[in-house]
Every structure is written in C-alpha cells, then in structure tokens.
Motif scaffolding. Structure first.
Motif, PDB file in Angstrom:
ATOM      1  N   ILE B  34       5.086  -9.221  22.013  1.00 30.46           N
ATOM      2  CA  ILE B  34       4.772  -7.832  22.378  1.00 30.46           C
ATOM      3  C   ILE B  34       5.988  -6.976  22.049  1.00 30.46           C
ATOM      4  N   LYS B  35       5.769  -5.917  21.324  1.00 33.34           N
ATOM      5  CA  LYS B  35       6.877  -5.047  20.957  1.00 33.34           C
ATOM      6  C   LYS B  35       7.255  -4.162  22.141  1.00 33.34           C
ATOM      7  N   GLU B  36       8.493  -4.234  22.538  1.00 31.84           N
ATOM      8  CA  GLU B  36       8.981  -3.379  23.606  1.00 31.84           C
ATOM      9  C   GLU B  36      10.308  -2.808  23.137  1.00 31.84           C
ATOM     10  N   PRO B  37      10.674  -1.636  23.603  1.00 34.35           N
ATOM     11  CA  PRO B  37      11.955  -1.074  23.143  1.00 34.35           C
ATOM     12  C   PRO B  37      13.126  -1.927  23.608  1.00 34.35           C
ATOM     13  N   ALA B  38      14.111  -2.091  22.735  1.00 31.88           N
ATOM     14  CA  ALA B  38      15.363  -2.785  23.024  1.00 31.88           C
ATOM     15  C   ALA B  38      15.166  -4.245  23.384  1.00 31.88           C
ATOM     16  N   LYS B  39      14.050  -4.823  22.968  1.00 32.20           N
ATOM     17  CA  LYS B  39      13.860  -6.240  23.249  1.00 32.20           C
ATOM     18  C   LYS B  39      14.491  -7.079  22.152  1.00 32.20           C
ATOM     19  N   ASP B  40      14.431  -6.552  20.920  1.00 32.57           N
ATOM     20  CA  ASP B  40      14.882  -7.347  19.788  1.00 32.57           C
ATOM     21  C   ASP B  40      16.321  -7.026  19.416  1.00 32.57           C
ATOM     22  N   VAL B  41      17.098  -6.597  20.406  1.00 34.18           N
ATOM     23  CA  VAL B  41      18.493  -6.244  20.135  1.00 34.18           C
ATOM     24  C   VAL B  41      19.377  -7.389  20.616  1.00 34.18           C
ATOM     25  N   PRO B  42      20.386  -7.780  19.834  1.00 38.76           N
ATOM     26  CA  PRO B  42      21.245  -8.884  20.274  1.00 38.76           C
ATOM     27  C   PRO B  42      21.985  -8.564  21.558  1.00 38.76           C
ATOM     28  N   VAL B  43      22.284  -9.599  22.341  1.00 38.73           N
ATOM     29  CA  VAL B  43      22.925  -9.392  23.639  1.00 38.73           C
ATOM     30  C   VAL B  43      24.327  -8.852  23.442  1.00 38.73           C
ATOM     31  N   GLU B  44      24.698  -7.873  24.217  1.00 36.09           N
ATOM     32  CA  GLU B  44      26.071  -7.385  24.185  1.00 36.09           C
ATOM     33  C   GLU B  44      26.473  -6.833  25.544  1.00 36.09           C
ATOM     34  N   ALA B  45      26.503  -7.649  26.553  1.00 34.42           N
ATOM     35  CA  ALA B  45      27.079  -7.335  27.842  1.00 34.42           C
ATOM     36  C   ALA B  45      26.682  -5.966  28.366  1.00 34.42           C
TER      37      ALA B  45
ATOM     38  N   LEU D  41       8.409 -24.410  25.534  1.00 29.25           N
ATOM     39  CA  LEU D  41       7.287 -24.370  24.598  1.00 29.25           C
ATOM     40  C   LEU D  41       6.479 -23.095  24.750  1.00 29.25           C
ATOM     41  N   VAL D  42       6.371 -22.578  25.985  1.00 24.73           N
ATOM     42  CA  VAL D  42       5.545 -21.388  26.147  1.00 24.73           C
ATOM     43  C   VAL D  42       6.366 -20.110  26.184  1.00 24.73           C
ATOM     44  N   GLN D  43       7.708 -20.222  26.127  1.00 25.89           N
ATOM     45  CA  GLN D  43       8.529 -19.016  26.207  1.00 25.89           C
ATOM     46  C   GLN D  43       8.273 -18.107  25.003  1.00 25.89           C
ATOM     47  N   GLU D  44       8.317 -16.822  25.252  1.00 29.44           N
ATOM     48  CA  GLU D  44       8.054 -15.878  24.165  1.00 29.44           C
ATOM     49  C   GLU D  44       9.163 -15.951  23.116  1.00 29.44           C
ATOM     50  N   ASP D  45       8.755 -15.814  21.868  1.00 28.04           N
ATOM     51  CA  ASP D  45       9.677 -16.009  20.751  1.00 28.04           C
ATOM     52  C   ASP D  45      10.279 -14.671  20.362  1.00 28.04           C
ATOM     53  N   VAL D  46      11.366 -14.291  21.015  1.00 30.40           N
ATOM     54  CA  VAL D  46      11.981 -12.994  20.736  1.00 30.40           C
ATOM     55  C   VAL D  46      12.942 -13.145  19.570  1.00 30.40           C
ATOM     56  N   LYS D  47      12.759 -12.300  18.569  1.00 33.18           N
ATOM     57  CA  LYS D  47      13.652 -12.386  17.407  1.00 33.18           C
ATOM     58  C   LYS D  47      14.422 -11.088  17.285  1.00 33.18           C
ATOM     59  N   PRO D  48      15.740 -11.168  17.099  1.00 32.00           N
ATOM     60  CA  PRO D  48      16.499  -9.939  16.934  1.00 32.00           C
ATOM     61  C   PRO D  48      16.149  -9.263  15.616  1.00 32.00           C
ATOM     62  N   HIS D  49      16.191  -7.919  15.613  1.00 32.53           N
ATOM     63  CA  HIS D  49      15.975  -7.231  14.344  1.00 32.53           C
ATOM     64  C   HIS D  49      17.230  -7.400  13.493  1.00 32.53           C
ATOM     65  N   GLN D  50      17.130  -7.132  12.223  1.00 34.25           N
ATOM     66  CA  GLN D  50      18.257  -7.250  11.297  1.00 34.25           C
ATOM     67  C   GLN D  50      18.821  -8.660  11.236  1.00 34.25           C
ATOM     68  N   ARG D  51      18.028  -9.659  11.531  1.00 35.01           N
ATOM     69  CA  ARG D  51      18.559 -11.024  11.458  1.00 35.01           C
ATOM     70  C   ARG D  51      18.492 -11.510  10.014  1.00 35.01           C
ATOM     71  N   ASP D  52      19.210 -12.604   9.769  1.00 36.40           N
ATOM     72  CA  ASP D  52      19.093 -13.272   8.478  1.00 36.40           C
ATOM     73  C   ASP D  52      17.898 -14.204   8.576  1.00 36.40           C
ATOM     74  N   ARG D  53      16.799 -13.849   7.913  1.00 37.60           N
ATOM     75  CA  ARG D  53      15.540 -14.529   8.187  1.00 37.60           C
ATOM     76  C   ARG D  53      15.592 -16.018   7.875  1.00 37.60           C
ATOM     77  N   ILE D  54      16.206 -16.385   6.764  1.00 37.74           N
ATOM     78  CA  ILE D  54      16.189 -17.799   6.366  1.00 37.74           C
ATOM     79  C   ILE D  54      17.036 -18.629   7.324  1.00 37.74           C
ATOM     80  N   PHE D  55      18.245 -18.159   7.589  1.00 38.49           N
ATOM     81  CA  PHE D  55      19.143 -18.955   8.437  1.00 38.49           C
ATOM     82  C   PHE D  55      18.608 -19.065   9.845  1.00 38.49           C
TER      83      PHE D  55
END
Lengths: 171, 119, 103, 295
Positions: B34-45, D41-55
C-alpha cells in the motif's frame, strides 16, 4: 571433442563477456565494479571447467576483495558514485572502439590461422596439481617467487608513500 | 571425479537460487504494497533524509585497504607451498621465511610511516 | 580439442577487446584500471587454456598465472596510490585534467 | 544416512536460533523461530525508493548461497562429504569472501545512510580478519600436506590441531566471530547504534533470507572450526556424525557466550589491532608449526 565442456565454456564465456561489457555501459560506479567482479568470477569458473582447480578457486577468492576495494576507491573519488545524475564519463569513443575492434580482430585472426599443437597428455588430478605447483614454486621457479615478493614490497612502499598523508606524521 | 564435484556445487548454487526465487514469488503472490507517504524512505533517525546517500564518502581505512590488497597476494603462493612443506623440509622453511620477511618489511614500513594508526 | 581451444581463445580475445575499449574510452583513472584488469584477465584465461590443451605437465604455466595475478593486484595497489595522491592534490582523478603532468 | 544428516543440519539451524534467543532474552523459547518465520513471511515488503534494483534483490540470495556453499566441502563424517574438493581449505575461504560482497551489496542497495555505513564497516572488518583466517588455515594445511578437508581431519587422528597449534585456533576463532558479525564484532548491524544497519531497509522474505543465512553462516563456521581444529568426526564411542554435530553446536554456543561479555569493537581499533597484533601472531603461528613439523 567434449560436448559438455564446450557447452560450459560457451555459457560461462558469454557470461564473462556480457558482464565485461556491462562494466563500461553502466552509470553506477559500484555496479561497474561488481560487474567486473562477476566477469572475473565467470573467468574463474572457466578455469574450473579447464580443470585448473587451484587457480580457479584462488581467482574467484582474490577478485572478491580486490573489486570491492575498487568500489570503495570509486566512492572516495567520484561525486556521484550511484550514477543518479547523467554524467558522461567517456571520451574519444569512436577512436577507442575502432582501436579495440582492430586489436581484438587481429588477435582473433592470429588465433584462427595458427596450427595449435594439441597434446594427448592427460591432465593431472587436482591434488597432484597442487603438489606439482608447490614443487615448481619451490624448485624451478623459486627465483620468480622471491622476485614476486620483492615486487609486492615495492608496490606496498610505493602505495604507502603516495597515498598516505604525511601531515600528521611529520610533527 | 573433479568435474562431478563442480557440477554438484553448481547444482547446489542453482537449488539455493531457485529456493530463494520461489520465496520471492510466494511473497509477491501474497499481497500488494500500500502506498503511503514517507513509507519508502530509508531510515534516518527521525528525520527524512534530505539527499540520497550515494555521495562522495571518505573511507578512512583506505591505507589498510591498499596494504591488504598487496599483502593478500602472499596466500596465492602460500597454499601450494604448504602442501609440499613436509616433503621439502628445511629448504621450504627458509624460502618462505625469506618471502615472508620481505612482505613483513612492507608492513613495517607502513607501520613506521603511521599507516597503521587510526585515521 | 582444437575447437575448444579456439573457443576459449576467442572468448579471451573479445574480453581483451572490451578491456582495450574501456582503457581508451574512460576518463576516470579507476575505470581505466578496470579495463587493464580485464585485459590481464584475458591473458590469464589464455595461459590456463595453453596449460590445459597444450602442456598439461608443465607447471611453469600455472606459475605464470600466479605471477599475472600478482601483477593484477599490484597494478591495482599502485594505481590506487597514484589516484589518491592526484585526488588529494587536485581534487579529481580525471585523466583529461592531468595535463599538468606534462610540464 | 544422508536424510539423517540433512535432518540434523536443519535441527542444528533451529537449535542455534533458539540458543541465540536464549542468550539475548535469558529464557528458553522453543516456538520463537517458527513465529519469527511466519511473521517474516507475511510482513509487508517495503522497498525504499531510489534503490539499486538489481542489488536489492540479489544480495540476500548471494548471502545465503555463500553461507551454504561452504558446507559443500566440509565433511560431516567419514565418507559423508558433499564434494571432496581437493582445494577445500581454499574453497571455504572463497565462499566466505562472498559474504562480504553480499553485505556490501546489501548496504549499498537501499540508498540509505545507515545501511551504507554498515556495509563499508564490514569491508573494514574483512580487511582486519582476512589475514589471520587465511594464515591459520594455511598452518593446518601444512600439517595435513593437503588442502582437502578430509585429509586435514585425518591428520588430527592422534593430536587435535587445537593442541598442536593453539595460536592458530585462537586466531581462527576470533576471525570466525568477526566473519559472522557476532556481538563483539557486530559492526554492520550494531543494533542501538546503527539501528540494524545493513538490514534496516530489508523486510519480509529478504530479511528472512538474511537471518536464515546468518544462522547457516554461524553453523558453517562452527563446522569449519570443528573440522580444522577440533578433529572433525574423531571421538570415542559415539558414531562420527554425532561427534561432528556435538562439537559444532558447542562451538556455536561458545561463540554466542563469548560475545555477551565483550564490548563492541570499533572498526578502526579492530583494523589497528589486527594488523599490529594478529598478523604478526599469524606469521609466528606458521613459523611455530613449521618448526614443529621439522622436528
């Protein structure tokens, strides 16, 4: 003719060539360093296909550290190691591709027009190979081995003298 | 038979990859993100990162890395030597002793120049 | 046997060609070193192929491969040393900006 | 027999995860591994944006593959070895080098600061532990006159390597802990400082692969310690494979136990000590074994 071996040679050879090509075609520096690692691993597997077991495993092992260290130096020198901007890092593309093609083609021509003296000798078993390599290292090639040691020393001294900053030492 | 060994190792590698691939596929079939704001941002304290992390980064241990890269080559010669060591006896000990002394000189030089200090 | 040897050598030739292309076309010193490593890798592949198909009893060839591997590592070490020095004094490792080495 | 061995292997992985939990939370919980498995196994698969997709996708797979490939050349009992590679001692080294590659890839991929610092720290750790581990293995190879791990075990029939070359054992043990990034050396993760560092951005199946791979890595390393220094399957009364697994579990337990009482080592300090102290010690160990072998 050994069909199985030909298949593996072609498979891993094309892997090596593909990753070698990716090295210069990607914008991300770390990706290019690790593509080079993948290419080198494929070369190491080719060594294994040709039953040079010690050399193959050694090559696979050495390249892991060497290429990762290459990656950290990339990190240190480049503004944009992730390749997120759109920076072109190449020059004189046309001349270099022509020259690369010429050198590769002449190399290939030399291969195809040579009559190779294939032997029927059986390759020693890997354990025997390790032993023979050790004997070679200690007896016939002993001076080469020590010379390699001296050149490693020279490289260490050169790298230390050029790379380390002496500001902190001299006070 | 060495060739069978390599085939077995390759098969092991392929099996593990296939297993991981199956897990990935299973995961993919089990739901959507599910797309939510600031969910896909890397952790930074606590704060959101201002810029990407892929920037120039001074790796402080580069001196050690250079030293290691050169010193590492010693093992290429050491393994075949170790296999024949008992057979050749004292000759092998002296040969490798000279070689290692030469390498150790490099380590000592780097040490004396302050290359082994905390940067 | 002959076909196999030619296959390996042609693979090495292609790798060498790519290495030459990389070493000539890149502007970054570290990328140039990657091209050189590829060329040395091709040389090692050739040596192992000659050992396997032509002289399986001659271990000088394997020894030669070890020496080439050493050369590969040492080239990297010295290259990085020079690159670090350049970077410290000039702030860049681009070869196009190294014209001051001419004087 | 093979099925028994595989069952024992899986049981050891399960037991290690229970044991690791015991060391952290001070109480036994035998169901915890399964609940963690189900959760991941059931945890949501959160992916950071701007990641290196292959690695981002390949790093966990490479990690678990490298950890398992080492088992491919380690003997479980007399005659029970997956591949009796005649350069086995070098091969385990090569497999463990790719642990570092996987961690560096995983640290680089999510484009996050914490994970990247974790990845580079692990490379520093490799530069520190690599020389001692290589030289300790070389000393065992010298005694066995062969790189095959079966021969290395066979050379210890009368006297285990832990007594023959104690310095080498200590070096290998410390280096193995650094390789598996267990507590005193857990720089790439460093919970509390880096917030799980390298693994911070990985969720779901990828984290599962990392955790499982870590347990398998610890198991492979303990097996390597057993084979190289503790005489492998040698032992009275019980059959060979039982001894191998008992020793392996004991070594793994001692890894967990040692980590509890030592403060975390900084990577700068680790590098400095390893090059000033451990590398000369490793050279001394080789000289020691060389002289003992000539007597």
């Amino acid at each position: 003719m050994n069909m199985e071996r030909i298949i593996f040679l072609l498979l891993f050879g094309s892997t090596a060539i593909w990753f070698a090509w990716r090295v210069f075609m990607t914008k991300s520096m770390i990706r290019s360093a690790l593509s080079l690692l993948a290419s080198m691993v494929a070369i190491g597997i080719l060594f294994l296909v040709m039953q040079a077991e010690f050399l193959g495993v050694l090559h696979i092992m050495m390249m892991a550290t060497e290429m990762t260290i290459m990656a950290i130096f990339m990190m240190m020198f480049m503004m944009d190691p992730g390749g997120m901007g759109d920076m072109d890092m190449s020059h004189q593309k046309k001349y270099s591709s022509v020259f690369a093609f010429l050198s590769g083609a002449s190399y290939a021509a030399a291969i195809l027009f040579t009559q190779w003296p294939i032997t029927a000798d059986a390759v020693p078993a890997p354990a025997q190979q390790n032993h023979d390599l050790g004997i070679e290292l200690m007896q016939r090639s002993m001076m080469i081995f020590e010379t390699a040691g001296v050149s490693i020393l020279v490289a260490m001294i050169a790298a230390t003298a050029t790379a380390l900053s002496f500001n902190s030492v001299n006070k | 038979m060495p060739n069978t060994y390599y085939l077995i190792l390759l098969a092991m590698l392929l099996c593990i990859t296939a297993l991981a691939g199956c897990l990935y596929l299973l995961k993919k079939s089990m739901g959507i993100i599910i797309k939510e704001p600031a969910k896909d941002v890397p952790v930074e304290a606590g704060s959101l990162p201002q810029k990407p992390a892929w920037v120039r980064f001074h790796v402080h241990y580069y001196g050690f890395a250079l030293l290691f890269l050169a010193f590492d080559m010693e093992m290429a010669f050491m393994y075949p030597w170790a296999v024949v060591y008992k057979e050749l006896g004292i000759t092998a000990l002296i040969d490798m002793g000279v070689f290692l002394m030469i390498l150790f000189l490099g380590l000592l030089y780097t040490w004396s120049q302050g290359g082994l200090k905390r940067q | 046997m002959m076909t196999e040897l030619i296959i390996v050598l042609v693979i090495a030739a292609v790798l060498f060609g790519i290495g030459v292309y990389g070493a000539l076309s890149q502007t970054n010193l570290v990328m140039i070193m990657m091209g050189i490593e590829l060329m040395l890798g091709a040389a090692m592949l050739n040596l192992v192929a000659f050992w396997f198909y032509l002289h399986p009893k001659t271990f000088s060839l394997q020894m030669f491969v070890l020496v080439v591997m050493t050369v590969m590592a040492l080239e990297a070490v010295v290259g990085f040393g020079v690159a670090t020095q350049r970077f410290r004094s000039k702030g860049s490792v681009e070869v196009e900006e190294a014209a001051d080495l001419k004087e | 027999m093979w099925i028994l061995l595989i069952g024992l292997y899986l049981f050891s992985v399960y037991f290690l995860s229970v044991l690791e939990r015991r060391m952290v939370y001070k109480k036994w919980n035998f169901a915890a591994p399964f609940s963690t498995l189900a959760f991941l196994l059931v945890q949501e698969d959160v992916k950071p944006h701007q990641r290196d997709r292959i690695f981002y996708e390949t790093a966990p797979v490479l990690f678990i593959a490298a950890a398992l490939m080492a088992v491919g050349v380690l003997p479980f009992a007399k005659g029970f070895i997956i591949t009796g590679l005649s350069t086995g001692a070098l091969f385990i080294n090569a497999a463990f080098a790719y642990i570092m590659v996987a961690i560096v890839m995983a640290g680089w991929a999510p484009n996050g600061v914490y994970s990247m610092i974790g990845g580079w720290r692990f490379l520093a750790q490799l530069i520190a532990y690599s020389m001692p581990i290589v030289m300790a293995i070389t000393a065992t190879v010298m005694r066995a006159e062969s790189m095959s791990l079966v021969n290395i075990v066979a050379s210890q029939t009368h006297l285990w390597n832990i007594i023959y070359q104690p310095v080498g054992f200590v070096l290998f043990y410390v280096a193995a802990m650094a390789l598996a990034f267990l507590p005193p050396f857990d720089l790439p993760l460093a919970p509390g400082e880096l917030a799980e560092g390298v693994w911070a951005e990985f969720t779901g199946v990828k984290l599962l692969l990392f955790r499982l791979g870590r347990l398998m890595l610890i198991l492979s390393l303990s097996l390597a310690v057993t084979v190289l220094f503790l005489g492998g399957w040698e032992g009275p009364l019980l059959p060979g494979f039982a001894w191998t697994f008992i020793k392996t579990i004991l070594v793994a337990a001692s890894f967990f136990l040692c980590g509890q009482y030592v403060p975390r080592v900084q990577h700068d300090d680790l590098l400095e000590w390893s090059w000033k102290l451990l590398t000369p010690l490793a050279l001394f160990n080789i000289l020691w074994v060389g002289i003992l072998l000539l007597l």
